[in-house]
Design an enzyme around this catalytic site. Structure first.
Site, short mmCIF file in Angstrom:
data_model
loop_
_atom_site.label_atom_id
_atom_site.label_comp_id
_atom_site.label_asym_id
_atom_site.label_seq_id
_atom_site.Cartn_x
_atom_site.Cartn_y
_atom_site.Cartn_z
N THR A 17 -4.55 -7.14 -6.13
CA THR A 17 -3.40 -6.46 -5.56
C THR A 17 -2.08 -7.02 -6.07
OG1 THR A 17 -2.18 -6.22 -3.49
CG2 THR A 17 -3.68 -8.04 -3.60
N TYR A 65 -2.98 -11.34 3.33
CA TYR A 65 -3.72 -10.38 2.50
C TYR A 65 -3.65 -10.80 1.03
CZ TYR A 65 -4.69 -6.21 -0.17
OH TYR A 65 -5.19 -5.34 -1.10
N1 UFG Z 1 6.42 1.90 5.45
C1 UFG Z 1 7.29 2.46 6.35
N2 UFG Z 1 6.77 3.22 7.36
C2 UFG Z 1 5.44 3.42 7.52
C3 UFG Z 1 4.55 2.84 6.59
C4 UFG Z 1 5.07 2.07 5.57
O1 UFG Z 1 8.51 2.27 6.27
O2 UFG Z 1 5.04 4.11 8.47
C5 UFG Z 1 6.97 1.09 4.34
C6 UFG Z 1 6.50 -0.35 4.37
O3 UFG Z 1 7.30 -1.12 5.24
C7 UFG Z 1 6.62 -0.71 2.91
C8 UFG Z 1 6.31 0.59 2.16
O4 UFG Z 1 6.49 1.62 3.13
O5 UFG Z 1 7.92 -1.07 2.63
C9 UFG Z 1 4.90 0.65 1.65
O6 UFG Z 1 4.02 0.27 2.70
P1 UFG Z 1 2.47 0.59 2.70
O7 UFG Z 1 1.93 0.17 4.02
O8 UFG Z 1 2.24 1.97 2.26
O9 UFG Z 1 1.89 -0.34 1.53
P2 UFG Z 1 2.11 -1.90 1.26
O10 UFG Z 1 3.16 -1.99 0.17
O11 UFG Z 1 2.34 -2.67 2.50
O12 UFG Z 1 0.71 -2.33 0.72
C10 UFG Z 1 0.02 -1.60 -0.24
C11 UFG Z 1 -1.45 -1.91 -0.14
C12 UFG Z 1 -1.72 -3.30 -0.57
C13 UFG Z 1 -1.08 -3.60 -1.90
C14 UFG Z 1 0.38 -3.25 -1.89
C15 UFG Z 1 0.92 -3.47 -3.27
O13 UFG Z 1 -1.92 -1.73 1.17
O14 UFG Z 1 -3.11 -3.43 -0.69
O15 UFG Z 1 0.51 -1.89 -1.52
O16 UFG Z 1 2.27 -3.12 -3.34
F1 UFG Z 1 -1.16 -4.92 -2.15
#
Ligand code: UFG
Length: 325
Positions: A119, A143
């Site tokens: 990741t 994670y």
């Molecule tokens: N976000 C919101 N509102 C929501 C959901 C997400 O504002 O309802 C924001 C988060 O705060 C973040 C962005 O959208 O800033 C992306 O969040 P995600 O939960 O979609 O994804 P993450 O970036 O947290 O994590 C994902 C995968 C990981 C991976 C990562 C790599 O779950 O496995 O991308 O960038 F490591």
């Protein structure tokens, strides 16, 4: 010659099931291992599904031997960053300890190739938003750490044995099978595009933006969103690469450009024609401000050339799947 069998752990999950579909279409012989904790039986369109856990050593050992497994693609993992902050041992248990267990069984059974789902979270907070494979590894959440430890185990094992590996570091995977057969079905989803699509179809009454005070142009986090179909294809190429005798490698899987949370939500509203109730709320634990891939290596090494590098298309396919669910 008999076809060599591939074991896909987590093959009933979102990413695993898309890879299984492409492997099946390419004529590979597949065994899927999934404990169905977050995966779905009906998402497995090819191969034989075995219900079991990567932590179950006797079961894995038997499986590897009985099916004469040559290559393992290891997707089974927990993947929610904020949950890893509130329940870290769940992540170290499944993502690290169970991977160690699987690797030990693979080493004992003489598995030759191992493709590991890593990741972008291993990079932590990159100084200039971009991460190259040789950028500093400094994860800021459990994670990312749980995955980085597995990368290290794999490197050390490969140095001490004949196993060769491909580590694929995923950026933000989204979208669904363009043919509409499979997609992301996770209940209580937390991923931005999935959550936004749920809001469009009325499964949620609003969507929160977690943090609007990040050091980014519009104050919301930036991510490199990659279409699941392109990501899955990278695995087919990675496997061919290792089977062709190539040495172990690590490669980012992203497009090399990012979108902010607001830009993504704008696109979801444009594609759907829906007006979402968007609420600005405080930051979520564990979120880096920006993660964008340096994405040259995967193109050069594997000849990967994305076919769906388009946020509109990613959102269109994710929404089509959400409507079908
Ligand atoms: N976000 C919101 N509102 C929501 C959901 C997400 O504002 O309802 C924001 C988060 O705060 C973040 C962005 O959208 O800033 C992306 O969040 P995600 O939960 O979609 O994804 P993450 O970036 O947290 O994590 C994902 C995968 C990981 C991976 C990562 C790599 O779950 O496995 O991308 O960038 F490591």
């Amino acid at each position: 010659m008999r076809k060599k069998t591939i074991l896909v752990t987590g093959g009933a999950g979102y990413i695993g099931s898309h890879v299984v579909r492409q492997l099946g279409e390419a004529g590979h012989h597949i065994i899927v291992l999934d404990n169905l904790s977050t995966g779905f039986r009906e998402a497995v369109l090819h191969g034989e599904l075995m219900e079991g856990d990567t932590g179950d050593r006797p079961f894995i050992t038997q499986l590897l031997r009985e099916h004469d497994i040559e290559s393992v693609l290891h997707f089974a993992a927990h993947i929610v960053v904020p949950e890893s902050v509130s329940d870290p041992l769940k992540y170290y248990g499944n993502n690290t300890c169970n991977t160690r267990n699987l690797l030990a069984a693979c080493a004992a059974a003489g598995v030759k190739h191992f493709i590991f789902s890593s990741t972008a979270a291993v990079y932590g907070i990159p100084p200039n938003m971009e991460c190259a494979e040789d950028s500093p590894l400094a994860p800021i959440n459990p994670y990312g750490r749980s995955k980085l430890m597995s990368e290290w185990m794999l490197q050390d094992l490969a140095a001490a044995s004949h196993l060769r590996y491909g580590v694929l570091r995923y950026f933000n995977v989204a979208g669904a099978d363009p043919g509409g057969r499979i997609g992301q079905s996770t209940p209580k989803a937390t991923h931005l595009i999935k959550v936004a699509c749920e809001a469009v179809v009325g499964k949620r009454d609003h969507i929160d933006i977690f943090g609007t005070d990040y050091p980014t142009p519009d104050g919301t986090c930036i991510r490199d969103y990659i279409h699941i179909e392109d990501l899955a294809h990278a695995h087919i190429l990675a496997l061919d690469h290792l089977r062709g005798g190539a040495p172990s490698f690590t490669a980012n899987c992203g497009y090399g450009h990012g979108y902010s949370v607001r830009e993504v939500l704008d696109m979801v509203q444009q594609v759907s024609g829906a007006k979402l109730d968007i609420r600005d709320v405080p930051r979520r634990a564990g979120d880096p401000p920006a993660l964008i891939a340096r994405a040259e290596r995967i193109r050069v090494l594997l000849g990967w050339s994305p076919r769906h590098n388009d946020l509109r298309e990613i959102v269109t396919h994710a929404l089509a799947w959400e409507r079908r669910l």
